[in-house]
Design a protein around this motif. Structure first.
Motif, PDB file in Angstrom:
ATOM      1  N   THR A 153       9.802   6.118   7.377  1.00  0.00           N
ATOM      2  CA  THR A 153       8.735   6.330   7.327  1.00  0.00           C
ATOM      3  C   THR A 153       7.877   5.849   5.710  1.00  0.00           C
ATOM      4  OG1 THR A 153       9.903   8.870   7.524  1.00  0.00           O
ATOM      5  CG2 THR A 153       8.393   8.680   5.601  1.00  0.00           C
ATOM      6  N   ASP A 154       9.133   5.211   5.549  1.00  0.00           N
ATOM      7  CA  ASP A 154       8.905   4.189   3.688  1.00  0.00           C
ATOM      8  C   ASP A 154       7.530   3.294   5.009  1.00  0.00           C
ATOM      9  OD1 ASP A 154       9.995   6.330   2.051  1.00  0.00           O
ATOM     10  OD2 ASP A 154      11.744   4.618   2.429  1.00  0.00           O
ATOM     11  N   THR A 155       8.342   2.621   5.668  1.00  0.00           N
ATOM     12  CA  THR A 155       7.400   1.622   6.490  1.00  0.00           C
ATOM     13  C   THR A 155       5.710   1.707   6.262  1.00  0.00           C
ATOM     14  OG1 THR A 155       9.988   0.469   6.515  1.00  0.00           O
ATOM     15  CG2 THR A 155       7.334  -0.408   8.017  1.00  0.00           C
ATOM     16  N   VAL A 156       6.150   3.118   7.228  1.00  0.00           N
ATOM     17  CA  VAL A 156       4.511   3.020   7.842  1.00  0.00           C
ATOM     18  C   VAL A 156       3.485   4.170   6.718  1.00  0.00           C
ATOM     19  CG1 VAL A 156       3.067   5.284   9.422  1.00  0.00           C
ATOM     20  CG2 VAL A 156       5.192   3.858   9.962  1.00  0.00           C
ATOM     21  N   THR A 157       4.127   3.909   5.773  1.00  0.00           N
ATOM     22  CA  THR A 157       3.439   5.298   4.898  1.00  0.00           C
ATOM     23  C   THR A 157       2.603   3.744   3.765  1.00  0.00           C
ATOM     24  OG1 THR A 157       4.578   6.725   4.645  1.00  0.00           O
ATOM     25  CG2 THR A 157       3.188   5.937   2.126  1.00  0.00           C
ATOM     26  N   ARG A 158       4.073   2.706   3.674  1.00  0.00           N
ATOM     27  CA  ARG A 158       3.313   0.982   3.150  1.00  0.00           C
ATOM     28  C   ARG A 158       2.134   0.625   3.325  1.00  0.00           C
ATOM     29  NH1 ARG A 158       1.041  -0.374  -0.692  1.00  0.00           N
ATOM     30  NH2 ARG A 158       1.063  -2.782  -0.964  1.00  0.00           N
ATOM     31  N   ALA A 159       2.827   0.634   4.786  1.00  0.00           N
ATOM     32  CA  ALA A 159       1.707   0.069   5.913  1.00  0.00           C
ATOM     33  C   ALA A 159      -0.042   0.929   5.428  1.00  0.00           C
ATOM     34  CB  ALA A 159       1.835   0.140   6.844  1.00  0.00           C
ATOM     35  N   THR A 160      -0.084   2.207   6.149  1.00  0.00           N
ATOM     36  CA  THR A 160      -1.282   3.386   5.814  1.00  0.00           C
ATOM     37  C   THR A 160      -2.100   2.544   4.319  1.00  0.00           C
ATOM     38  OG1 THR A 160      -0.071   4.922   7.645  1.00  0.00           O
ATOM     39  CG2 THR A 160      -2.063   5.641   5.755  1.00  0.00           C
ATOM     40  N   ALA A 161      -0.950   2.580   3.786  1.00  0.00           N
ATOM     41  CA  ALA A 161      -1.942   2.216   2.553  1.00  0.00           C
ATOM     42  C   ALA A 161      -2.520   0.899   2.180  1.00  0.00           C
ATOM     43  CB  ALA A 161      -0.766   2.386   0.978  1.00  0.00           C
ATOM     44  N   ILE A 162      -2.434   0.464   3.141  1.00  0.00           N
ATOM     45  CA  ILE A 162      -2.453  -1.162   2.561  1.00  0.00           C
ATOM     46  C   ILE A 162      -3.920  -0.935   3.935  1.00  0.00           C
ATOM     47  CG2 ILE A 162      -2.301  -3.342   4.085  1.00  0.00           C
ATOM     48  CD1 ILE A 162       0.529  -3.553   3.356  1.00  0.00           C
ATOM     49  N   ALA A 163      -3.445  -0.604   4.981  1.00  0.00           N
ATOM     50  CA  ALA A 163      -4.852  -0.478   5.913  1.00  0.00           C
ATOM     51  C   ALA A 163      -5.807   0.408   5.307  1.00  0.00           C
ATOM     52  CB  ALA A 163      -4.518   0.749   7.332  1.00  0.00           C
ATOM     53  N   THR A 164      -5.727   1.517   4.769  1.00  0.00           N
ATOM     54  CA  THR A 164      -7.116   2.266   3.873  1.00  0.00           C
ATOM     55  C   THR A 164      -7.435   1.462   2.932  1.00  0.00           C
ATOM     56  OG1 THR A 164      -5.294   4.423   3.477  1.00  0.00           O
ATOM     57  CG2 THR A 164      -6.934   3.791   2.135  1.00  0.00           C
ATOM     58  N   GLN A 165      -6.824   0.576   1.995  1.00  0.00           N
ATOM     59  CA  GLN A 165      -7.236  -0.594   1.066  1.00  0.00           C
ATOM     60  C   GLN A 165      -8.186  -1.904   1.419  1.00  0.00           C
ATOM     61  OE1 GLN A 165      -3.720  -2.009  -1.152  1.00  0.00           O
ATOM     62  NE2 GLN A 165      -3.075   0.169  -2.314  1.00  0.00           N
ATOM     63  N   GLN A 166      -7.712  -1.976   2.946  1.00  0.00           N
ATOM     64  CA  GLN A 166      -7.760  -3.411   3.016  1.00  0.00           C
ATOM     65  C   GLN A 166      -9.021  -2.968   4.417  1.00  0.00           C
ATOM     66  OE1 GLN A 166      -7.705  -6.525   2.066  1.00  0.00           O
ATOM     67  NE2 GLN A 166      -6.160  -5.677   1.212  1.00  0.00           N
ATOM     68  N   GLY A 167      -9.022  -1.629   4.700  1.00  0.00           N
ATOM     69  CA  GLY A 167     -10.326  -1.060   5.490  1.00  0.00           C
ATOM     70  C   GLY A 167     -11.396  -0.799   4.583  1.00  0.00           C
ATOM     71  N   SER A 168     -11.513  -1.175   3.857  1.00  0.00           N
ATOM     72  CA  SER A 168     -13.145  -0.870   2.551  1.00  0.00           C
ATOM     73  C   SER A 168     -14.067  -2.207   3.066  1.00  0.00           C
ATOM     74  CB  SER A 168     -12.510  -0.303   1.288  1.00  0.00           C
ATOM     75  OG  SER A 168     -11.985  -1.849   0.270  1.00  0.00           O
ATOM     76  N   ALA A 169     -14.800  -1.862   2.885  1.00  0.00           N
ATOM     77  CA  ALA A 169     -16.525  -2.893   2.789  1.00  0.00           C
ATOM     78  C   ALA A 169     -15.880  -3.863   1.665  1.00  0.00           C
ATOM     79  CB  ALA A 169     -17.335  -2.009   2.835  1.00  0.00           C
ATOM     80  N   THR A 170     -15.021  -3.745   0.898  1.00  0.00           N
ATOM     81  CA  THR A 170     -15.215  -4.213  -0.467  1.00  0.00           C
ATOM     82  C   THR A 170     -14.253  -5.177  -0.687  1.00  0.00           C
ATOM     83  OG1 THR A 170     -13.485  -3.045  -1.578  1.00  0.00           O
ATOM     84  CG2 THR A 170     -16.015  -2.336  -2.063  1.00  0.00           C
ATOM     85  N   ALA A 171     -13.303  -4.933   1.110  1.00  0.00           N
ATOM     86  CA  ALA A 171     -11.785  -6.514   0.771  1.00  0.00           C
ATOM     87  C   ALA A 171     -12.340  -7.489   1.355  1.00  0.00           C
ATOM     88  CB  ALA A 171     -10.796  -5.467   2.114  1.00  0.00           C
ATOM     89  N   THR A 172     -11.999  -8.802   1.176  1.00  0.00           N
ATOM     90  CA  THR A 172     -12.363  -9.551   1.412  1.00  0.00           C
ATOM     91  C   THR A 172     -10.925 -10.137   2.164  1.00  0.00           C
ATOM     92  OG1 THR A 172     -11.199 -11.194  -0.354  1.00  0.00           O
ATOM     93  CG2 THR A 172     -13.670 -10.271  -0.282  1.00  0.00           C
ATOM     94  N   ALA A 173     -11.521 -10.809   2.791  1.00  0.00           N
ATOM     95  CA  ALA A 173     -10.705 -11.831   4.391  1.00  0.00           C
ATOM     96  C   ALA A 173      -9.654 -12.390   3.650  1.00  0.00           C
ATOM     97  CB  ALA A 173     -11.790 -13.557   4.680  1.00  0.00           C
ATOM     98  N   ALA A 174      -9.804 -13.037   2.107  1.00  0.00           N
ATOM     99  CA  ALA A 174      -8.395 -13.494   1.523  1.00  0.00           C
ATOM    100  C   ALA A 174      -7.513 -12.300   1.209  1.00  0.00           C
ATOM    101  CB  ALA A 174      -8.768 -14.222   0.139  1.00  0.00           C
ATOM    102  N   ASN A 175      -8.151 -11.125   0.864  1.00  0.00           N
ATOM    103  CA  ASN A 175      -7.625 -10.634   0.566  1.00  0.00           C
ATOM    104  C   ASN A 175      -7.012  -9.853   1.254  1.00  0.00           C
ATOM    105  OD1 ASN A 175      -8.211 -10.578  -1.890  1.00  0.00           O
ATOM    106  ND2 ASN A 175      -9.751  -8.660  -2.090  1.00  0.00           N
ATOM    107  N   ARG A 176      -7.397  -9.718   3.005  1.00  0.00           N
ATOM    108  CA  ARG A 176      -6.551  -9.151   3.909  1.00  0.00           C
ATOM    109  C   ARG A 176      -6.200 -10.402   4.219  1.00  0.00           C
ATOM    110  NH1 ARG A 176     -12.268  -7.234   5.968  1.00  0.00           N
ATOM    111  NH2 ARG A 176     -11.954  -5.098   5.532  1.00  0.00           N
TER     112      ARG A 176
END
Length: 293
Positions: free
Chosen positions: A84-107
């Motif tokens: 649960t903690d693993t998927v929760t963290r992955a969900t947070a990452i996907a939310t952050q990196q799914g924004s239009a402002t995220a860069t290739a380096a950040n991803r």
């Protein structure tokens, strides 16, 4: 009927022997705490004692099986919390990196963390319990999840580890790794997110986020199912404990003596034996002159 001295002596001897035997039996009961010293004393009662002992042995084994299944369930509960903690963290990452402002380096940097989460999920699927694989299903001696980075070749077992917790009742102790990681979509959603981040694909990251949310629901469904199983173990264990107490009392009533009563009986039989000895000595010591007085 003519009563002779020989008849009197024989009857007196038999009476003394009977009193002596009863006293010896009472002494044995007091010293051992048992009603019977051999099967022949009361075959029916002794047979019941043996049947009860067999039933108690079976209940002891069921109780051990329940304790083992409970320990396995508790360990799975811990693993499900980790997932649960693993998927929760992955969900947070996907939310952050799914924004239009995220860069290739950040991803790309985020992809490394997701790969670590993948490794953590695989390790969870290969959790061991007392030298066996908890989620191994039918085969608990081999690692249920095999994977080669970047985790595209994942295989998991089928079947379940079962144990008998009461007569004829087989209990599924744990989910297998297939149910844990593949059916919930956990590994696939993490792999999809890793690939999307590596490709700097915003659309694919969004799709992976949807899959992660679905995986979280699948994991929580397993948590609910596990909770129901733990309740079954608790109820069955309580029932067995109550039955053990009843059978133990029944066996005790069949085989154990009331110590206070046994001592009272012993004293009474000793007194009776001594009285019989005294009376017999007087009777056998009488002469013809005594009868003529």
């Amino acid at each position: 009927m003519r009563v002779t001295d020989s008849m009197i002596q024989t009857n007196a001897t038999l009476s003394l022997q009977m009193n002596l035997q009863q006293m010896a039996q009472a002494q044995t009961q007091v010293s051992t705490g048992q009603k019977y010293s051999s099967f022949a004393d009361d075959p029916r009662a002794q047979s019941s004692v043996m049947q009860t002992s067999t039933a108690l042995s079976a209940l002891d084994q069921y109780q051990r099986n329940i304790n083992d299944a409970t320990a396995r369930a508790n360990m799975e509960d811990t693993v499900l919390q980790q997932l649960t903690d693993t998927v929760t963290r992955a969900t947070a990452i996907a939310t952050q990196q799914g924004s239009a402002t995220a860069t290739a380096a950040n991803r790309l940097a985020a992809k490394q963390e997701v790969d670590n989460l993948l490794s953590s999920a695989v390790a969870a699927g290969n959790t061991q319990y007392q030298g066996t694989f908890l989620f191994g299903g039918d085969n608990t001696t081999s690692a249920p999840v095999t994977a080669t980075p970047p985790f595209y070749n994942v295989s998991a077992p089928s079947g379940s580890h079962t144990t008998e917790i009461s007569a004829g009742q087989l209990f599924k102790s744990n989910h297998n790794a297939n149910e844990l990681l593949l059916d919930t979509g956990t590994l696939q959603s993490l792999k999809d997110l890793s690939t999307a981040l590596g490709n700097n694909d915003q659309t694919a990251i969004g799709t992976a986020l949807t899959s992660l949310n679905s995986s979280q629901q699948g994991i929580q469904a397993l948590v609910g199912d596990l909770g129901a199983r733990e309740n079954t173990l608790q109820v069955t264990g309580s029932n067995i404990t109550a039955l053990q107490a009843n059978l133990t009392t029944f066996k005790s009533n069949l085989s154990n003596v009331d110590q206070e009563k046994a001592i009272t009986d012993l004293v009474a039989r000793q007194t009776a034996y001594q009285s019989a000895m005294l009376a017999t000595s007087r009777v056998l010591g009488m002469t013809l002159t005594d009868y003529l007085k």
